[in-house]
Enzyme design. Structure first.
Site, PDB file in Angstrom:
ATOM      1  N   ASN A   1      38.710  46.541  73.415  1.00 27.21           N
ATOM      2  CA  ASN A   1      37.990  46.471  74.689  1.00 27.21           C
ATOM      3  C   ASN A   1      37.521  45.040  74.949  1.00 27.21           C
ATOM      4  O   ASN A   1      37.133  44.306  74.032  1.00 27.21           O
ATOM      5  CB  ASN A   1      36.849  47.489  74.771  1.00 27.21           C
ATOM      6  CG  ASN A   1      35.844  47.417  73.649  1.00 27.21           C
ATOM      7  OD1 ASN A   1      36.163  47.000  72.543  1.00 27.21           O
ATOM      8  ND2 ASN A   1      34.624  47.826  73.922  1.00 27.21           N
TER       9      ASN A   1
ATOM     10  N   GLU B   1      35.006  43.238  77.525  1.00 30.69           N
ATOM     11  CA  GLU B   1      33.981  43.448  78.557  1.00 30.69           C
ATOM     12  C   GLU B   1      33.785  42.188  79.390  1.00 30.69           C
ATOM     13  O   GLU B   1      34.338  41.121  79.112  1.00 30.69           O
ATOM     14  CB  GLU B   1      32.683  43.906  77.887  1.00 30.69           C
ATOM     15  CG  GLU B   1      32.871  45.251  77.185  1.00 30.69           C
ATOM     16  CD  GLU B   1      31.591  45.804  76.579  1.00 30.69           C
ATOM     17  OE1 GLU B   1      30.585  45.062  76.468  1.00 30.69           O
ATOM     18  OE2 GLU B   1      31.602  47.004  76.217  1.00 30.69           O
ATOM     19  N   ASN B   2      33.007  42.352  80.451  1.00 31.84           N
ATOM     20  CA  ASN B   2      32.789  41.246  81.384  1.00 31.84           C
ATOM     21  C   ASN B   2      31.378  41.345  81.943  1.00 31.84           C
ATOM     22  O   ASN B   2      30.839  42.454  82.094  1.00 31.84           O
ATOM     23  CB  ASN B   2      33.822  41.345  82.524  1.00 31.84           C
ATOM     24  CG  ASN B   2      33.856  40.105  83.375  1.00 31.84           C
ATOM     25  OD1 ASN B   2      33.068  39.947  84.304  1.00 31.84           O
ATOM     26  ND2 ASN B   2      34.753  39.204  83.066  1.00 31.84           N
ATOM     27  N   ALA B   3      30.802  40.174  82.306  1.00 28.93           N
ATOM     28  CA  ALA B   3      29.474  40.154  82.921  1.00 28.93           C
ATOM     29  C   ALA B   3      29.453  40.993  84.191  1.00 28.93           C
ATOM     30  O   ALA B   3      28.430  41.587  84.539  1.00 28.93           O
ATOM     31  CB  ALA B   3      29.054  38.717  83.217  1.00 28.93           C
TER      32      ALA B   3
ATOM     33  N   TYR C   1      30.446  44.185  85.058  1.00 28.16           N
ATOM     34  CA  TYR C   1      30.800  45.295  84.173  1.00 28.16           C
ATOM     35  C   TYR C   1      32.122  46.000  84.508  1.00 28.16           C
ATOM     36  O   TYR C   1      32.905  46.291  83.614  1.00 28.16           O
ATOM     37  CB  TYR C   1      29.667  46.329  84.131  1.00 28.16           C
ATOM     38  CG  TYR C   1      28.407  45.880  83.424  1.00 28.16           C
ATOM     39  CD1 TYR C   1      28.242  44.574  82.967  1.00 28.16           C
ATOM     40  CD2 TYR C   1      27.364  46.774  83.216  1.00 28.16           C
ATOM     41  CE1 TYR C   1      27.082  44.162  82.329  1.00 28.16           C
ATOM     42  CE2 TYR C   1      26.191  46.374  82.572  1.00 28.16           C
ATOM     43  CZ  TYR C   1      26.052  45.063  82.129  1.00 28.16           C
ATOM     44  OH  TYR C   1      24.913  44.672  81.493  1.00 28.16           O
TER      45      TYR C   1
ATOM     46  N   CYS D   1      39.190  48.916  78.726  1.00 29.12           N
ATOM     47  CA  CYS D   1      39.147  49.671  77.472  1.00 29.12           C
ATOM     48  C   CYS D   1      40.280  49.235  76.544  1.00 29.12           C
ATOM     49  O   CYS D   1      41.326  48.735  76.991  1.00 29.12           O
ATOM     50  CB  CYS D   1      39.311  51.162  77.740  1.00 29.12           C
ATOM     51  SG  CYS D   1      37.935  51.946  78.582  1.00 29.12           S
TER      52      CYS D   1
ATOM     53  N   GLU E   1      42.382  51.105  74.954  1.00 23.50           N
ATOM     54  CA  GLU E   1      43.633  51.853  75.147  1.00 23.50           C
ATOM     55  C   GLU E   1      44.466  51.250  76.266  1.00 23.50           C
ATOM     56  O   GLU E   1      45.691  51.138  76.166  1.00 23.50           O
ATOM     57  CB  GLU E   1      43.331  53.320  75.492  1.00 23.50           C
ATOM     58  CG  GLU E   1      42.606  54.085  74.410  1.00 23.50           C
ATOM     59  CD  GLU E   1      41.097  54.032  74.560  1.00 23.50           C
ATOM     60  OE1 GLU E   1      40.547  52.967  74.912  1.00 23.50           O
ATOM     61  OE2 GLU E   1      40.457  55.067  74.327  1.00 23.50           O
TER      62      GLU E   1
ATOM     63  N   CYS F   1      38.595  57.630  77.224  1.00 27.18           N
ATOM     64  CA  CYS F   1      37.888  57.960  78.466  1.00 27.18           C
ATOM     65  C   CYS F   1      38.875  58.530  79.492  1.00 27.18           C
ATOM     66  O   CYS F   1      40.100  58.469  79.318  1.00 27.18           O
ATOM     67  CB  CYS F   1      37.177  56.723  79.029  1.00 27.18           C
ATOM     68  SG  CYS F   1      38.271  55.604  79.929  1.00 27.18           S
TER      69      CYS F   1
ATOM     70  N   CYS G   1      41.544  56.130  80.898  1.00 26.29           N
ATOM     71  CA  CYS G   1      42.600  55.842  79.916  1.00 26.29           C
ATOM     72  C   CYS G   1      43.522  57.038  79.733  1.00 26.29           C
ATOM     73  O   CYS G   1      44.734  56.870  79.552  1.00 26.29           O
ATOM     74  CB  CYS G   1      41.986  55.427  78.586  1.00 26.29           C
ATOM     75  SG  CYS G   1      41.231  53.785  78.661  1.00 26.29           S
TER      76      CYS G   1
HETATM   77  N1  THU Z   1      35.751  52.020  75.668  1.00 31.09           N
HETATM   78  C1  THU Z   1      37.032  51.893  75.232  1.00 31.09           C
HETATM   79  O1  THU Z   1      37.511  50.791  74.953  1.00 31.09           O
HETATM   80  N2  THU Z   1      37.771  53.019  75.122  1.00 31.09           N
HETATM   81  C2  THU Z   1      37.319  54.275  75.405  1.00 31.09           C
HETATM   82  O2  THU Z   1      38.075  55.236  75.350  1.00 31.09           O
HETATM   83  C3  THU Z   1      35.933  54.491  75.791  1.00 31.09           C
HETATM   84  C4  THU Z   1      35.129  53.280  76.029  1.00 31.09           C
HETATM   85  C5  THU Z   1      34.934  50.809  75.803  1.00 31.09           C
HETATM   86  C6  THU Z   1      34.582  50.435  77.212  1.00 31.09           C
HETATM   87  C7  THU Z   1      33.325  49.623  76.985  1.00 31.09           C
HETATM   88  O3  THU Z   1      33.699  48.289  76.679  1.00 31.09           O
HETATM   89  C8  THU Z   1      32.691  50.242  75.758  1.00 31.09           C
HETATM   90  O4  THU Z   1      33.709  50.996  75.137  1.00 31.09           O
HETATM   91  C9  THU Z   1      31.518  51.151  76.065  1.00 31.09           C
HETATM   92  O5  THU Z   1      31.837  52.099  76.998  1.00 31.09           O
END
Ligand code: THU
Length: 125
Positions: free
Chosen positions: A44, A46-48, A50, A55, A57, A86, A89
């Protein structure tokens, strides 16, 4: 679990080491195996802003598709707790057909699902 799936889980765990998750603190790694035996990993990012985050996957899926892979037989996910992919994904993976989804991590016993069980009636055009 077969040796091949154990290797896929190990690849997901290794990818998790490179997760960029300064906002949630929740690191995820994924490893996607194409039917021709290649393994593509993602973490994963992330970014400022959001919603701009991605993810693990879908990061693995993007790497795989960019390398020409279109058919997959399994994806492994490695994260804390009892994580499963999620909803976004699940839909993104379902675009490329059904596959085994192995959910692993340091806290919970390994679980394995069919993607079609995690997302019945996936949307398609
Ligand atoms: N996240 C994933 O990378 N995969 C998932 O299936 C669920 C959530 C990440 C997204 C975010 O960066 C962090 O987990 C919290 O939600």
């Amino acid at each position: 679990m077969t040796e091949a799936l154990e290797a896929l889980v190990a690849a997901a765990a290794a990818a998790r080491e490179n997760a960029y998750a300064p906002y949630s603190g929740y690191a995820v790694g994924a490893a996607l195996r194409s039917r021709d035996g290649r393994v593509f990993t993602g973490a994963n990012v992330e970014n400022a802003s959001y919603p701009a985050g991605i993810c693990a996957e879908r990061a693995a899926l993007a790497a795989a598709v960019a390398a020409g892979a279109r058919q997959f037989d399994a994806i492994a996910l490695y994260a804390a707790g009892k994580a499963t992919p999620c909803g976004i994904c699940r839909q993104a993976l379902a675009e490329f057909g059904d596959m085994e989804v192995v959910c692993a991590g340091p806290d919970a016993a390994l679980r394995s699902f069919r993607l079609s069980d995690l997302l019945p009636e996936a949307f398609s055009l």
